[in-house]
Design an enzyme around this catalytic site. Sequence first.
Site, short mmCIF file in Angstrom:
data_model
loop_
_atom_site.label_atom_id
_atom_site.label_comp_id
_atom_site.label_asym_id
_atom_site.label_seq_id
_atom_site.Cartn_x
_atom_site.Cartn_y
_atom_site.Cartn_z
N PRO A 294 0.82 -1.23 0.00
CA PRO A 294 0.00 0.00 0.00
C PRO A 294 0.84 1.27 0.00
CG PRO A 294 0.06 -0.98 2.20
CD PRO A 294 0.75 -1.94 1.29
N ASP B 83 -2.17 3.02 2.25
CA ASP B 83 -1.59 3.09 3.59
C ASP B 83 -1.91 4.48 4.14
OD1 ASP B 83 -0.10 2.57 5.81
OD2 ASP B 83 1.85 2.82 4.85
N TRP C 153 3.62 -0.32 10.60
CA TRP C 153 4.08 -1.42 9.75
C TRP C 153 3.23 -2.68 9.98
CZ3 TRP C 153 7.38 -0.36 5.91
CH2 TRP C 153 8.15 0.80 6.02
N GLN D 81 12.07 -1.70 1.75
CA GLN D 81 11.03 -2.45 2.47
C GLN D 81 11.55 -3.78 3.02
OE1 GLN D 81 8.03 -1.36 3.18
NE2 GLN D 81 8.36 0.56 2.10
N TRP E 34 8.02 -3.63 5.08
CA TRP E 34 6.88 -4.45 4.67
C TRP E 34 7.25 -5.91 4.49
CZ3 TRP E 34 4.50 -5.68 -0.53
CH2 TRP E 34 3.17 -6.10 -0.39
N LYS F 125 20.52 11.39 -5.82
CA LYS F 125 19.14 11.08 -5.46
C LYS F 125 18.24 12.20 -5.92
CE LYS F 125 16.39 9.47 -1.54
NZ LYS F 125 16.38 9.15 -0.08
N LYS G 274 13.04 17.48 -4.94
CA LYS G 274 12.56 18.78 -5.40
C LYS G 274 13.54 19.88 -5.04
CE LYS G 274 7.64 17.59 -5.12
NZ LYS G 274 6.35 17.87 -4.46
#
Length: 794
Positions: free
Chosen positions: A48, A87, A600, A636, A640, A673, A676
Site C-alpha cells: 500500500p 496506507d 508497519w 522495504q 513491509w 538522489k 525537489k
Amino acid sequence: MKYPEYKQPLDYAKVGEDVLAWWQQNHIFEKSVSSREGQPTFVFYEGPPSANGAPGIHHVMARAVKDIFCRYQTMLGKQVPRKGGWDTHGLPIELQVEKELGITKEDIGHKISIEDYNQRCKETVMRFKAQWDDLTQKMGYWVDLDDPYVTFEPEYIESCWALLKKLYDKGLLYKGYTIQPYSPAAGTGLSSHELNQPGTYKDVKDTTAVAQFKVKHDEKSEKLFAAAGAPNANVFILAWTTTPWTLPANTGLAVGKNIPYQLIRTFNPYTFEPIHVVLAKALVGRYFSEKGAAALLEGYAESDHKLLPWRLEGEFTGADLVGINYERLFDTEAGFPHFEGEENAFRVIPADFVTTEDGTGIVHISPTFGADDFRAAQLAGIPALMVPDDQGKLGPIVDRTGRYVAQMGEFGGRWVKNYDGHDQSGADYKTLDESIAIRMRTNGTAFKTEKYEHTYPHCWRTDKPVLYYPLDSWFIKTTAVKDRLIELNKTINWKPESTGSGRFGNWLENLVDWNLSRSRYWGTPLPIWRTQDRTEEICIGSIAELKAEIDKAVAAEVMTHNPYANGEKIDLHRPYVDDIFLVSPSGQPMYREPDLIDVWFDSGAVPYAQWHYPIENADIFHKNFPADFIAEGVDQTRGWFFTLHALAVMLEDSVAFKNVIANGLVLAKDGQKMSKRLGNAVDPFATIKQFGPDATRWYLIANAPPWDNLKFDPAGVVEVQRRFFGTLFNTYSFYALYANLDGFEIDENNRVAHAELSELDRWVLSKLQSLVAEVRLQLDSYDPTKAPGPSRIS
C-alpha cells in the site's frame, strides 16, 4: 479488414491515450479477471502506498515491475485478481498535519483536540489520491482501484485487532520496560526495522569526552593507591563517550574481567594537576606518547604543556577493579539532583560487551540511555538516575521532547541534540555536549575532549537524531519464532538472491522482539484494556466482542451506556476508544492502554485485512494466501517484507509470499538522489505525456535490472523510441501498407499447412518460437530485464 495506418512521426503518447480509452470503455482489465473465473489463480499483493504525497518517476518503475508479471500470468490463462490499497496511518501524515497547523506533539490535547487532529489527518491522507489513480491508469498499471483496501477503515482495523488477539492468545504479546530507540522529534518510539531503514545512520561530528571518575580510597581500591605510592593520591578511572550529555546520568563504570588495565601517573591536560589514571593497557598508546614516558614529571605545570609526561605505576585485570567505588561526576553540591538508590550507585561492574577497540577500555554506564547499560546495571544492582516530574512520577533526566529536565542545574531545559532546528553556524552557538565539555575541562573532570566523526542513528521520517530511551512498551515476541522465520525465508525466491540471504537473512539472524507500541494519535489503537493495578487485562479481537464487553461494563455501572447499542457508526480511532471503559472479572474498571500499534503492522496485515479476515471471508483468504509474487523497493526489506513474513509465520506457519523483487532506486542521470530541493526530480506525468507510457516503461525495465539503481536519463527514453519502437513502427507500417493494398486478411480457419510453408517462413516461425521460449524462461525466473533482450531490434 483494413489495418490502421499512422503518419510519421508517430505520437506515442496519443497512442497510449487511445489504448487507455479503449480499455476503459470496454472494461478490458475487469474482463481479464472475470473471464478466467475457475482457472488457477496467481496471487499478488499490492504494497500500500501513502497518498499524502505526489507520486514520482520511481513509482512508475515499481508499478511497471508489478504489472509485467501479473499480465504475464494472465496471458498464461491464470486468474490474477489484484486489489489496490492505501496506507493511511502513521508518522508521515502526522508530521505533515503538524507542519500545516504549526503545532507539535505537545500541543495535541491543548491547542487542538485529539478528535480534530485525527480528523485533519484523515482529510490529509487522500489528498493526492486522484494523482495516484491518474498515474496508475496513464502508465497502464492494471489494479483494482474501485474496491481498494484502506487501512483507516473500521473493517481493516478490526482485522488488525483480530490478528493481535491471535498473537495475544498464543502468548506472543507482552509489555516490557526497556531501553528503546526513541525519536523526540516525532514523539514516539521506533521499532528495530524502522531504525534500520536506509539512510538512518548518518556520519556526524560530535564533541566527545574522556571523563575522569575519581576513585574513593577504601578497602576495595587500596590496591590502586598502593600502586600509586600515596594514600592521598588523586586516582581516576577514565571512560570515553561520544554523548557527553549522558554523563550526568552516569551511575556505573563497566570493565572487562579479563582485560589488562594499567595505572598511569601523569597530569590533567587542562588543569595541570598531578593525577593517576586507570585505562586499558592496549589503549595507553592512544593517549600517551613514547616521548612522554621519558619526559620529566617535575616542572610540567610551568612548562609549555606540549608534551604530557607519564609513568607506568601498576597493572591490574578488570576483575581487580570490579567493586571499586568512585565519586559522582556531577554532584548535588553543584545543583544536580539526588535520586533513589544512589547509595548503590557509582561502582565498577563487569560487562561482556567491553572491548579495547576504542575509547579507554572502560564503559560509562547510564542505565536510562543505553540498552547494554540497562542490562548490565540490572545484573549488578546498579540503579538508574531517575528524577520526579511535577506529578511525582519518576523519569530520566531528559524529557520526551529531548530536553534536560528543570532539575539539571545550569543545564536545565537545554536540548541534548539539535531538535529545535537552531542554526549551529553562529560563533556563539554551543551544543549541550560542548557546554558540558567546557565545564569538565574547567573543574578537572575531563582528561580529553575533541570533535569526533562517527555514525549516529536518525529518525527515518524527521531526519533528527534518535535517543535510546526508557519506555514502557508492548512487544511481539518475534524471537520465539526466529528459527522458523529463518527456515521459511530460505524457501522464498528473492530477486536478487543476495537480498534474501544477505540483507534480509542477516536481519533475521540478529532479530530482536518487535516493539509494537507507538505513543501517537493517528493510527490503529492497541486493543488491550487493563486494570490500574495491572493484574487483569483483556485483548479485544472484534467489534462484536467490544460491544459485548461494553454491555458488561454498563451493567456494572463502569459505563453509563453503550455508544454502539443502536447501530451507530463505529470509529475505532482515538479518542473514541479512549472513552470506552470495560470491567474485569473481579469487577474493577479497565482502561485502554493508550498506545497505537506500529503502522508497519497495518501493512503487514494486508493478506488478511484486505478481505476482512479472520472476521469473515475465510474461503477467500485461503484462496489468496500466500502470494505468488510481490514487489517493492529494497527499503522495504526491513519494513513491509519483514512484517509480512513475521506475521505469516506467527499466524499461519507459512511464508506470506513465494517470489519477491526488491527494487533499487531511480536516481537522477548524474547519479544523485532525486529531490525537489535539488531540482532534479522527474515528473512522471510530463514524461508519459512526452514519450508515452510504453517507451517510458520499456526504458525503465530494459535499461537495468529493477534491483539495481537506475540513472534516469530522458535521452535514453528518446533512444528507446528511436531504436526499438521506431523499428517496430516502420515494420508494422510496411506490413499495413501492402496488406491494405492487397486486401489481405488473416483467416484463422484457413491456414497454410506447415509442410507447405517456404523455408523462409519456417525459419521465421522457428525464430518466433525461440523468442517465446527465451522470454518465458526469463519471466518464469522473475527477471524482467532479460526478457526484452531477445526481442530488441538493432
